[in-house]
Design a protein around this motif. Structure first.
Motif, PDB file in Angstrom:
ATOM      1  N   MET A  87      -2.467 -41.987  77.305  1.00 37.13           N
ATOM      2  CA  MET A  87      -3.094 -41.016  78.207  1.00 37.13           C
ATOM      3  C   MET A  87      -2.103 -40.534  79.268  1.00 37.13           C
ATOM      4  SD  MET A  87      -6.465 -41.123  80.622  1.00 37.13           S
ATOM      5  CE  MET A  87      -7.697 -41.212  79.387  1.00 37.13           C
ATOM      6  N   LYS A  90       0.212 -37.999  77.717  1.00 41.54           N
ATOM      7  CA  LYS A  90      -0.384 -36.676  77.520  1.00 41.54           C
ATOM      8  C   LYS A  90      -0.591 -35.947  78.841  1.00 41.54           C
ATOM      9  CE  LYS A  90      -2.996 -37.634  73.290  1.00 41.54           C
ATOM     10  NZ  LYS A  90      -4.317 -38.133  72.868  1.00 41.54           N
ATOM     11  N   GLN A  91      -1.038 -36.700  79.852  1.00 42.70           N
ATOM     12  CA  GLN A  91      -1.304 -36.055  81.133  1.00 42.70           C
ATOM     13  C   GLN A  91      -0.003 -35.573  81.783  1.00 42.70           C
ATOM     14  OE1 GLN A  91      -4.197 -35.126  82.358  1.00 42.70           O
ATOM     15  NE2 GLN A  91      -5.360 -36.061  80.690  1.00 42.70           N
ATOM     16  N   ILE A  96       3.199 -28.279  83.453  1.00 43.50           N
ATOM     17  CA  ILE A  96       3.908 -27.172  82.810  1.00 43.50           C
ATOM     18  C   ILE A  96       5.396 -27.453  82.602  1.00 43.50           C
ATOM     19  CG2 ILE A  96       4.600 -24.742  83.108  1.00 43.50           C
ATOM     20  CD1 ILE A  96       1.639 -24.996  82.514  1.00 43.50           C
ATOM     21  N   ARG A 199      11.665 -25.657  70.250  1.00 43.10           N
ATOM     22  CA  ARG A 199      11.191 -24.657  71.203  1.00 43.10           C
ATOM     23  C   ARG A 199      12.098 -23.432  71.198  1.00 43.10           C
ATOM     24  NH1 ARG A 199       6.858 -23.791  72.171  1.00 43.10           N
ATOM     25  NH2 ARG A 199       7.086 -23.127  74.329  1.00 43.10           N
ATOM     26  N   LYS A 202      11.185 -21.297  68.386  1.00 46.25           N
ATOM     27  CA  LYS A 202       9.963 -20.541  68.677  1.00 46.25           C
ATOM     28  C   LYS A 202      10.270 -19.360  69.602  1.00 46.25           C
ATOM     29  CE  LYS A 202       5.100 -21.017  69.256  1.00 46.25           C
ATOM     30  NZ  LYS A 202       3.973 -21.908  68.998  1.00 46.25           N
TER      31      LYS A 202
ATOM     32  N   LYS B 129      -3.099 -25.529  87.535  1.00 47.07           N
ATOM     33  CA  LYS B 129      -2.326 -25.646  86.299  1.00 47.07           C
ATOM     34  C   LYS B 129      -0.839 -25.552  86.628  1.00 47.07           C
ATOM     35  CE  LYS B 129      -2.116 -23.760  81.636  1.00 47.07           C
ATOM     36  NZ  LYS B 129      -2.493 -22.639  80.749  1.00 47.07           N
ATOM     37  N   ARG B 155      -4.762 -23.363  77.314  1.00 45.15           N
ATOM     38  CA  ARG B 155      -6.020 -23.641  77.989  1.00 45.15           C
ATOM     39  C   ARG B 155      -5.899 -23.029  79.377  1.00 45.15           C
ATOM     40  NH1 ARG B 155      -8.633 -29.600  79.158  1.00 45.15           N
ATOM     41  NH2 ARG B 155     -10.398 -28.872  80.376  1.00 45.15           N
ATOM     42  N   TYR B 185       6.500 -25.706  77.774  1.00 46.34           N
ATOM     43  CA  TYR B 185       5.056 -25.437  77.731  1.00 46.34           C
ATOM     44  C   TYR B 185       4.730 -24.650  76.478  1.00 46.34           C
ATOM     45  CZ  TYR B 185       0.829 -22.732  79.072  1.00 46.34           C
ATOM     46  OH  TYR B 185      -0.385 -22.114  79.111  1.00 46.34           O
ATOM     47  N   ASP B 186       3.915 -25.223  75.611  1.00 48.38           N
ATOM     48  CA  ASP B 186       3.557 -24.555  74.360  1.00 48.38           C
ATOM     49  C   ASP B 186       2.072 -24.207  74.380  1.00 48.38           C
ATOM     50  OD1 ASP B 186       3.330 -23.536  71.884  1.00 48.38           O
ATOM     51  OD2 ASP B 186       3.924 -25.339  70.786  1.00 48.38           O
ATOM     52  N   PRO B 187       1.752 -22.955  74.747  1.00 46.92           N
ATOM     53  CA  PRO B 187       0.335 -22.594  74.861  1.00 46.92           C
ATOM     54  C   PRO B 187      -0.316 -22.279  73.515  1.00 46.92           C
ATOM     55  CG  PRO B 187       1.693 -20.717  75.467  1.00 46.92           C
ATOM     56  CD  PRO B 187       2.632 -21.835  75.133  1.00 46.92           C
ATOM     57  N   ASP B 188       0.492 -22.167  72.473  1.00 51.29           N
ATOM     58  CA  ASP B 188      -0.082 -21.801  71.177  1.00 51.29           C
ATOM     59  C   ASP B 188       0.445 -22.754  70.101  1.00 51.29           C
ATOM     60  OD1 ASP B 188      -1.486 -20.451  69.276  1.00 51.29           O
ATOM     61  OD2 ASP B 188      -0.013 -18.844  69.030  1.00 51.29           O
ATOM     62  N   PRO B 189       0.031 -24.015  70.178  1.00 49.67           N
ATOM     63  CA  PRO B 189       0.588 -24.986  69.240  1.00 49.67           C
ATOM     64  C   PRO B 189       0.230 -24.641  67.802  1.00 49.67           C
ATOM     65  CG  PRO B 189      -1.216 -25.951  70.520  1.00 49.67           C
ATOM     66  CD  PRO B 189      -0.956 -24.595  71.084  1.00 49.67           C
ATOM     67  N   ASP B 306      -5.796 -28.233  73.803  1.00 48.68           N
ATOM     68  CA  ASP B 306      -5.157 -29.112  74.777  1.00 48.68           C
ATOM     69  C   ASP B 306      -5.072 -30.536  74.216  1.00 48.68           C
ATOM     70  OD1 ASP B 306      -4.420 -30.707  76.856  1.00 48.68           O
ATOM     71  OD2 ASP B 306      -6.000 -30.070  78.231  1.00 48.68           O
ATOM     72  N   PRO B 307      -3.853 -30.971  73.845  1.00 46.11           N
ATOM     73  CA  PRO B 307      -3.753 -32.295  73.200  1.00 46.11           C
ATOM     74  C   PRO B 307      -4.198 -33.438  74.106  1.00 46.11           C
ATOM     75  CG  PRO B 307      -1.562 -31.372  73.660  1.00 46.11           C
ATOM     76  CD  PRO B 307      -2.560 -30.294  73.961  1.00 46.11           C
ATOM     77  N   SER B 308      -4.194 -33.219  75.423  1.00 51.01           N
ATOM     78  CA  SER B 308      -4.584 -34.319  76.308  1.00 51.01           C
ATOM     79  C   SER B 308      -6.088 -34.581  76.247  1.00 51.01           C
ATOM     80  CB  SER B 308      -4.138 -34.041  77.740  1.00 51.01           C
ATOM     81  OG  SER B 308      -4.972 -33.086  78.344  1.00 51.01           O
ATOM     82  N   GLU B 309      -6.848 -33.703  75.603  1.00 50.12           N
ATOM     83  CA  GLU B 309      -8.284 -33.950  75.455  1.00 50.12           C
ATOM     84  C   GLU B 309      -8.599 -34.910  74.314  1.00 50.12           C
ATOM     85  OE1 GLU B 309     -10.617 -33.470  77.415  1.00 50.12           O
ATOM     86  OE2 GLU B 309      -9.566 -32.183  78.816  1.00 50.12           O
ATOM     87  N   PHE B 310      -7.671 -35.045  73.368  1.00 47.76           N
ATOM     88  CA  PHE B 310      -7.942 -35.924  72.233  1.00 47.76           C
ATOM     89  C   PHE B 310      -7.962 -37.376  72.684  1.00 47.76           C
ATOM     90  CE2 PHE B 310      -5.661 -32.411  69.750  1.00 47.76           C
ATOM     91  CZ  PHE B 310      -6.845 -31.762  69.471  1.00 47.76           C
ATOM     92  N   ASP B 311      -8.995 -38.091  72.286  1.00 49.66           N
ATOM     93  CA  ASP B 311      -9.131 -39.525  72.591  1.00 49.66           C
ATOM     94  C   ASP B 311      -9.247 -39.801  74.096  1.00 49.66           C
ATOM     95  OD1 ASP B 311      -8.931 -40.124  69.912  1.00 49.66           O
ATOM     96  OD2 ASP B 311      -6.774 -40.492  69.985  1.00 49.66           O
ATOM     97  N   LYS B 312      -9.471 -38.785  74.915  1.00 46.13           N
ATOM     98  CA  LYS B 312      -9.552 -39.029  76.355  1.00 46.13           C
ATOM     99  C   LYS B 312     -10.809 -39.812  76.692  1.00 46.13           C
ATOM    100  CE  LYS B 312     -10.952 -36.082  79.394  1.00 46.13           C
ATOM    101  NZ  LYS B 312     -11.119 -34.831  80.156  1.00 46.13           N
ATOM    102  N   LYS B 315     -12.988 -41.538  71.205  1.00 48.37           N
ATOM    103  CA  LYS B 315     -11.978 -41.702  70.150  1.00 48.37           C
ATOM    104  C   LYS B 315     -12.361 -40.815  68.984  1.00 48.37           C
ATOM    105  CE  LYS B 315      -8.809 -44.954  70.802  1.00 48.37           C
ATOM    106  NZ  LYS B 315      -7.451 -44.454  70.644  1.00 48.37           N
TER     107      LYS B 315
END
Lengths: 209, 566
Positions: A87, A90-91, A96, A199, A202, B129, B155, B185-189, B306-312, B315
Motif C-alpha cells: 500500500m 502504491k500511495q 505525480i 516512459r 510512450k 493531486k 483519475r 505519471y502515467d494517466p492512461d495505463p 488508479d492502481p492504488s485502489e486495487f486491494d486497498k 482484496k
C-alpha cells in the motif's frame, strides 16, 4: 520474511539475537523501501506523509541524488507487513513526481550503514577495553585529541548497534549518530532504467500522434 | 523581440489556451494583479464572483461534474486560500477535476509570517493531486498547462497553484506551453491483454455475476461501453452514490443504489453473487459495510484507472488496470452473450419487499406531513426525470439520491466521500454554468443551506436558474436519526430554530413559496419549474422522518434494516 539467507558481510562479532531482533519487530519484518522521484522541492514531505497517515513509523531515511541525472533516491526502512508495504508503494507512486517505489526484505538488497562515535579520550586512556572493543568491531579511529576521539564504523545496523551497546557499557560515548541505511538491490535488472525507457517510448509515441 | 507581458496576464492567456471560459473567484490583496489582468479578459473569461471562497470551490466542482471540464477558481492568499480547503479535499476524494489558483505573498516575504501568508503548498499537499508554487513569471505557462493536464487526466483531481505576487507582476516573454507528458505519471495505463482475457473468461464462467458501477464510468465517459457490456451478458448492476447516473435508473439491468441507504436488492445480492465486477469504484466503507463479511463468497474483478485502489479495502482476484472506456469495450468483445434470467429474477423479491415496507410509504403517503421522499420523486417526474440532481449532505442527500430518477449521464452532483454540508448551494450554481441548457434541482436541508447561504447573493447577481428545494424539518436530520437509533434519542444540539427562508429569498429577489399541504405540492413544483431563473421552494417536511433502509455503520452489507424498532 526475516533475513535468514543473508550472507552477512559481518565481522562475526555481533550476536545472532541482535540481528533477528532488528529484522523483525512485533511480528513485522523490517522492509527497506527504495523510492525514486524527480528532483522537485516538497516531495520529501509528501513521501513521509504517506507513512504518517498509515501509522507506520520510519526507522531510517536517507535521501540523495541517484545515478540517474535529475532523479533523487530515498532509502527508507520501516516495520510493516507485506500488505502495508504494497500500500505504501502504491500511495507513493500515486504522487505525480514519484517515478517508482519498491520494497525489499534484507535478503534482496546489499545494505550498508555508517555511524560516528565521539568518545572521551581520557576514558579510552583509562580503560584499555575500549580500544579492544573498537578493534574487535573493525571500527576506524579517525580523529584523536586530548579531549575526544572520533570512531567511524561502517557495516550493518546490527554491527553498529552491537558496538554502540559495548561502548555504552564502557561509559565513554559523548555523541553517537547513525547515517540510516543505504542499499542497492541485488537484482540483475535495473527497474528504474526499464521504467524510464518505457516512459520515453510512450513519450515518443505521443509526440508522433 | 517577443512581446513582454506580466505573469498575471500570462495566467490569463494560459487559461484561455486551456479552454477555460468560466472562473469562480474572489479577489483580495495578494491576487490583485491577476484580477487587474482579468479586467481586460472579461470578454473571454466569465468570472463569477462568489460570496465566500468555499463557494468558489464547490461551484467549480459542480461545474466540472456536470460538464466534464476542469473547474477553475481564483482566490487570494491566506484566508482566501484556507477557505478553499474543504472544496479541495472534497474534490480529491470525489475525483473532481479542478484547478485552484491562490495568490501568495512575494517570494522575498515567504516564510516571514507576512500579512495573509499561509503555507498553502504544505496545507494542500495531502489533499491535492498536485500543487506548485509559482515563484517566477517565466513558470506561469508551464505550471498552468501542467496543472490542467494533471487535473483532468487519469483519475481526475484538484490541483493547487500558489501564485507568488512577484511572479504576477514580473515581466515575461510569453510563450504558450503544452504539457501532455510527465515521465513519472502515467494517466492512461495500457490495459493488459491477459487481464482482459481472464476477466472475460471469469465472466463467461460466472452464473451469478453482479456489477458495481462507480463514478469512474462517468469520468471515463464510458456510459455506452457499460451498457453494451451489461446488455451483452445480461449482468445486473448496482450503482454507487456518485455512479447513479452512469446507467439510466429504469434500465432493466439497473437494480438500484448500493450502500448504507441504498436499495435492498443490490446490497443483499452482493453477498450472494459468485462474481463481483467493480467498475470505477473504490469500495468505500459506506458501500461495503463490514469488510470481513463483504462478498466473501464471490470472485472479484476490479476495473480501475488508479492502481492504488486495487486491494486497498477489498482484496480482489483480478485487477484490470486502465480507462474503463477501453477495458470495458475490450472485455465486451470477448464475452459470450448470456441471459442469467433466474439470477436477475432473484432481485425481484427484495425490490418488492423494499417497495412494500419502505418506498411506497416514502413516496406515496396519504396522510401526515409532507415527506422528503415524495417531494424528491415528484420534482424528478415533473422535470421528466431529465434534470440534474444536486444535493447537500444528510437526509436530503439520501432521499434525493434514492428517489430522483436519471435518464441522462452526468446528472448527479453530491458530496460523496467528504460528505460536505454546505456543498449543495454553490455546487448547484456551478452546475447551471456547466450545463446551462439543463434544469438544475437542488435538494438541501435547513442545516446545510445555512452553511453556504451567502451564495444566494451569487444567484441573485448572476440570475443562476437554480431550483432550490429546501427540505425543512427544523432538525439536523441525519444526525438526529443516528441519535434516535444509536444514542437513545438524546437529541444533542440537532433541533434548530430557523429563520423565515421566504423572507431571506425575497431579500435576494429570488421568488419563493412554502408548501405545507400535500395537495399544494404538485402545483408548487410546476410553478417552480415554470418560473425562469432561480426559485426557492420550501417544503415543511415531517420533523422526525428516517432514511430507510439502512445498514448500520460496520454492519454486514446484506443485513439492512427496513424499519427502526422503537
Amino acid at each position: 520474511m526475516p533475513n535468514q539467507n543473508n550472507d552477512c558481510q559481518t565481522c562475526g562479532k555481533c550476536d545472532k539475537n541482535a540481528r533477528e531482533k532488528n529484522s523483525v519487530r512485533n511480528g513485522m519484518p523490517l522492509h527497506t523501501i527504495l523510492v525514486y522521484s524527480e528532483n522537485i522541492s516538497g516531495l520529501l514531505s509528501q513521501i513521509t506523509a504517506v507513512f504518517t497517515r498509515r501509522q507506520v513509523n520510519i526507522e531510517t531515511l536517507n535521501v540523495c541524488a541517484s545515478s540517474t541525472p535529475g532523479v533523487h533516491k530515498y532509502t527508507i526502512t520501516c516495520y510493516c507487513d507485506t500488505e502495508m508495504a504494497e500500500m505504501l508503494k502504491k500511495q507513493m507512486e500515486k504522487r505525480i513526481d514519484v517515478l517508482q517505489a519498491n520494497y525489499f526484505t534484507d535478503d534482496q538488497i546489499y545494505i550498508q550503514e555508517t555511524a560516528l562515535f565521539k568518545l572521551s579520550t581520557p576514558a579510552i586512556l583509562e580503560n584499555n577495553r575500549i580500544s579492544k572493543v573498537i578493534r574487535i568491531h573493525d571500527a576506524k579511529i579517525v580523529e584523536v585529541n586530548p579531549t575526544y576521539s572520533i570512531v567511524e564504523k561502517t557495516g550493518l545496523t546490527e554491527e553498529i548497534l552491537s558496538l554502540f551497546d559495548s561502548l555504552t557499557e564502557l561509559e565513554c560515548i559523548l555523541q553517537f549518530v547513525r547515517s540510516g541505511r543505504i542499499a542497492v538491490t541485488k537484482s540483475r535488472i535495473e527497474k528504474l532504467d526499464e521504467y524510464i525507457q518505457l516512459r520515453e517510448k510512450k513519450h515518443a509515441q505521443i509526440m508522433e500522434q | 523581440m517577443k512581446e513582454r507581458i506580466t505573469g498575471a496576464e500570462a495566467l490569463m492567456r494560459s487559461l484561455v489556451n486551456e479552454g477555460v471560459k468560466t472562473i469562480f473567484g474572489y479577489p483580495g490583496g495578494a491576487i490583485m494583479p491577476v484580477f487587474d489582468a482579468l479586467y481586460d479578459y472579461r470578454d473571454r473569461l466569465n468570472h463569477i464572483l462568489v460570496r465566500h471562497e468555499q463557494g468558489a470551490t464547490h461551484a467549480a466542482q459542480g461545474f466540472a461534474r456536470v460538464s466534464g471540464e476542469v473547474g477553475c477558481c481564483i482566490v487570494t492568499s491566506g484566508p482566501g486560500a484556507t477557505n478553499t480547503i474543504t472544496g479541495i479535499a472534497d474534490a480529491m476524494i470525489d475525483s473532481t477535476p479542478m484547478v485552484v489558483i491562490c495568490g501568495q505573498v512575494g517570494v522575498s516575504m515567504l516564510g516571514t509570517d507576512a500579512f495573509q501568508e499561509v503555507d498553502v503548498v504544505g496545507i494542500t499537499s495531502p489533499i491535492s493531486k498536485w500543487n506548485f508554487q509559482i515563484r517566477r513569471a517565466e513558470d506561469v505557462a508551464w505550471a498552468v498547462s501542467r496543472a490542467f493536464y494533471i487535473a483532468k487526466s487519469g483519475r481526475p483531481g484538484p490541483v493547487v497553484l500558489d501564485f507568488a505576487k512577484n511572479a504576477q507582476t514580473g515581466m515575461v516573454e510569453y510563450e504558450p506551453a503544452k504539457v501532455d507528458f510527465i515521465r513519472s505519471y502515467d494517466p492512461d495505463p495500457q490495459p493488459s491483454d491477459e487481464a482482459i482475457k481472464l476477466a472475460a473468461r471469469m465472466i463467461d464462467d460466472s452464473v451469478k455475476p453482479f456489477v458495481l458501477v462507480g463514478q469512474g464510468v462517468e469520468l471515463g465517459n464510458a456510459q455506452n461501453e457499460l451498457r453494451e457490456f451489461l446488455e451483452k451478458a445480461q449482468i445486473p448492476a448496482g450503482c454507487t452514490l456518485l455512479g447513479l447516473s452512469a446507467l439510466p435508473t429504469d434500465h432493466p439491468l439497473n437494480m438500484g443504489m448500493l450502500g448504507m441507504h441504498g436499495n435492498l436488492g443490490p446490497n443483499v445480492m452482493t453477498n450472494q453473487c459468485d462474481l463481483l465486477i467493480a467498475i470505477g469504484m473504490r469500495f468505500d466503507d459506506r458501500v461495503t459495510g463490514n469488510l470481513n463479511t463483504y462478498a466473501k463468497q464471490a470472485k472479484i474483478i476490479h476495473f480501475d484507472i488508479d492502481p492504488s485502489e486495487f486491494d486497498k479495502n477489498v482484496k480482489v482476484d483480478l485487477p484490470v488496470l486502465g480507462n474503463c472506456k477501453t477495458t470495458l469495450a475490450a472485455v465486451s468483445k470477448l464475452i459470450s452473450p448470456a441471459k442469467h434470467n433466474s439470477w436477475i429474477q432473484g432481485f425481484q423479491p427484495y425490490a418488492e419487499k423494499e417497495y412494500n415496507k419502505v418506498i411506497e410509504k416514502a413516496i406515496h403517503p396519504t396522510q401526515g406531513p409532507l415527506l422528503m421522499g415524495e417531494v424528491v420523486r415528484k420534482v424528478s417526474e415533473a422535470a421528466n426525470n431529465e434534470a440534474v440532481l444536486v444535493t447537500d449532505v444528510g437526509q436530503n442527500q439520501m432521499f434525493g439520491c434514492r428517489y430522483f430518477k436519471f435518464t441522462k449521464p452526468r446528472s448527479v452532483v453530491t458530496s460523496g466521500g467528504c460528505g460536505t454540508m454546505g456543498f449543495g448551494l454553490p455546487a448547484a450554481i456551478g452546475a447551471t454554468f456547466g450545463v446551462p441548457e439543463r434544469t438544475v434541482c437542488l435538494f438541501v436541508g435547513d442545516g446545510g443551506l445555512q452553511m453556504t447561504i451567502q451564495e444566494l447573493g451569487t444567484i441573485m447577481e448572476q440570475g443562476c436558474p437554480v431550483k432550490i428545494i429546501l427540505l425543512n424539518n427544523n432538525f439536523l436530520g441525519n444526525v438526529r436519526q443516528w441519535q434516535a437509533m444509536f444514542f437513545n434519542h438524546r437529541y444533542s444540539f440537532t433541533p434548530m430554530a430557523n429563520p423565515d427562508y421566504e423572507k431571506i429569498a425575497e431579500a435576494y429577489g429570488i421568488p419563493a413559496h412554502t408548501v405545507i399541504d400535500r395537495q399544494d405540492l404538485d402545483d408548487s413544483i410546476r410553478v417552480m419549474l415554470d418560473t425562469p431563473g432561480p426559485y426557492l421552494l420550501q417544503c415543511a417536511v415531517m420533523e422526525e422522518d428516517n432514511v430507510l433502509p439502512m445498514t448500520p455503520p460496520g454492519a454486514d452489507v446484506d443485513k439492512m434494516m427496513l424499519e427502526i424498532k422503537e
